[in-house]
Scaffold this active site. Sequence first.
Site, PDB file in Angstrom:
ATOM      1  N   SER A 138      -5.933  11.496   5.138  1.00  0.00           N
ATOM      2  CA  SER A 138      -5.482  10.118   5.328  1.00  0.00           C
ATOM      3  C   SER A 138      -4.685  10.067   6.622  1.00  0.00           C
ATOM      4  O   SER A 138      -3.724  10.810   6.786  1.00  0.00           O
ATOM      5  CB  SER A 138      -4.611   9.722   4.133  1.00  0.00           C
ATOM      6  N   LYS A 164      -9.847   8.934   6.160  1.00  0.00           N
ATOM      7  CA  LYS A 164      -9.340   7.636   5.674  1.00  0.00           C
ATOM      8  C   LYS A 164      -8.370   7.069   6.692  1.00  0.00           C
ATOM      9  O   LYS A 164      -7.450   7.763   7.125  1.00  0.00           O
ATOM     10  CB  LYS A 164      -8.666   7.851   4.325  1.00  0.00           C
ATOM     11  N   LYS A 166      -5.612   4.074   7.673  1.00  0.00           N
ATOM     12  CA  LYS A 166      -4.748   3.016   7.169  1.00  0.00           C
ATOM     13  C   LYS A 166      -4.996   1.768   8.014  1.00  0.00           C
ATOM     14  O   LYS A 166      -5.044   1.860   9.255  1.00  0.00           O
ATOM     15  CB  LYS A 166      -3.283   3.441   7.290  1.00  0.00           C
ATOM     16  N   ASP A 191      -7.733   2.149   3.919  1.00  0.00           N
ATOM     17  CA  ASP A 191      -6.736   1.852   2.874  1.00  0.00           C
ATOM     18  C   ASP A 191      -5.761   0.826   3.428  1.00  0.00           C
ATOM     19  O   ASP A 191      -5.104   1.071   4.442  1.00  0.00           O
ATOM     20  CB  ASP A 191      -5.986   3.139   2.483  1.00  0.00           C
ATOM     21  N   GLU A 216      -9.713   0.455   0.205  1.00  0.00           N
ATOM     22  CA  GLU A 216      -8.750   0.757  -0.850  1.00  0.00           C
ATOM     23  C   GLU A 216      -7.646  -0.301  -0.868  1.00  0.00           C
ATOM     24  O   GLU A 216      -7.071  -0.632   0.177  1.00  0.00           O
ATOM     25  CB  GLU A 216      -8.178   2.150  -0.547  1.00  0.00           C
ATOM     26  N   ASP A 241      -6.051   1.479  -6.101  1.00  0.00           N
ATOM     27  CA  ASP A 241      -5.059   2.548  -6.151  1.00  0.00           C
ATOM     28  C   ASP A 241      -3.846   1.993  -6.906  1.00  0.00           C
ATOM     29  O   ASP A 241      -3.753   2.107  -8.144  1.00  0.00           O
ATOM     30  CB  ASP A 241      -4.721   2.973  -4.701  1.00  0.00           C
ATOM     31  N   LYS A 265      -3.729   9.068  -9.119  1.00  0.00           N
ATOM     32  CA  LYS A 265      -2.558   9.850  -8.746  1.00  0.00           C
ATOM     33  C   LYS A 265      -1.808  10.065 -10.055  1.00  0.00           C
ATOM     34  O   LYS A 265      -1.371   9.086 -10.675  1.00  0.00           O
ATOM     35  CB  LYS A 265      -1.687   9.081  -7.760  1.00  0.00           C
ATOM     36  N   GLY A 293      -3.170  10.983  -2.874  1.00  0.00           N
ATOM     37  CA  GLY A 293      -2.076  11.843  -2.430  1.00  0.00           C
ATOM     38  C   GLY A 293      -0.823  11.031  -2.171  1.00  0.00           C
ATOM     39  O   GLY A 293      -0.895   9.834  -1.869  1.00  0.00           O
TER      40      GLY A 293
END
Length: 372
Positions: A138, A164, A166, A191, A216, A241, A265, A293
Amino acid sequence: MTSLTLERIDLLHVSMQLLEPFVTSFGPQQQRDIVLIRVFADGVEGWGELVAAREPIYSEETAITATAMLRHHLLGKVLGRTVDDPRQVDRWWAGARGNPMAKAAVEMAVWDAWARASGQSLAHLLGGSATRAPAGVSIGIQDDTAALLDRITGFVEQGYARIKLKIAPGRDVAMVAAVREQFPDIPLTVDANSAYTLADADHLAQLDAFDLMMIEQPLAHDDIIDHATLAPRLQTPICLDESIRSAGDARRAHQLGACRIINCKPGRLGGYAASLALHDWCTAAGIPLWVGGMLESGVGRLHNIALASLPGYTLPGDISASDRYWAADIIDPPVRLAPDGTVAVPAAPGIGHAIDPQRLQSVLEHTETFVP
Ligand code: NPQ
Ligand code: MG
């Protein structure tokens, strides 16, 4: 082995500096205040990690609120008790609502102790069979697109199985377009950490052009219904998430059509009992899972890798190597990425790696000890 008595629980307050600030739509994070849980039971230790952040950015829990809950409400429900099956711990919390990260930290330490006491890997105890797990990475928001392309190049060269990014308003469509242009074939996801609203639906639909595995948590952290409204307006699958806190949430989200993928998670779910329930429900419903994570130290990282060995985890998780976040991790050996983009699922008892006493000492601020 038939039982373990929980004789003592330590909270080890550690402070670790990330190798570089991790920037999300929440803002930058540079320091992790991590509380490690060490349970002592019949001659074995078990380790867990409290994954709450310093500020209530990802969820309402913080290292301080979760520690207060443990001190005043939760540890008293487990100290001195005898476990016949690690699934029991989750039931002992009955009557204490919420605070999943606080509960998970202790429950996971008990699972580790049980696995060590019975001489099996945590992965095996949880029902996992994979010996390696695909690792994604990420990447936080960078200053500019050139810096982002540079970071991606480095992680792709290391072999990560999925990248991934952000995203946030103003740092989304054009940025993803530039990444796709330079990396036409990499498995890519984004995400948003709740940075958008339904009013952004047409804007988010522009991401459909870039063959993303998923987007996400585009909408509110506690929403399922608006995600169900957004989903048919996007070709890109939605992964939830923040807003999936139980197997029941997964069932409701699936029923409404709010998501096609879920990340787990254990801290967000409240531990392994809830994570296993989510896994079993999603597997039966055909919903692909991956392990998320929370910028964990090696302890939480190894827990996540054990979970990722279960059969329902069919997508690469945010289970990067130790050197993704830390100059020196507190576990020995650190988690390493193989050139094929996987990390090993430890076969040794419990979480499977030792805690490095010197490294731990160097980041330890203070220890609290609780006995019955
Ligand atoms: C996510 N993690 O998937 C989270 C978000 C996140 C690896 O992308 C401190 C503690 C800062 C936990 C920032 C990754 C954090 C944090 C972001 C979790 O949404
Ligand atoms: Mg996320």
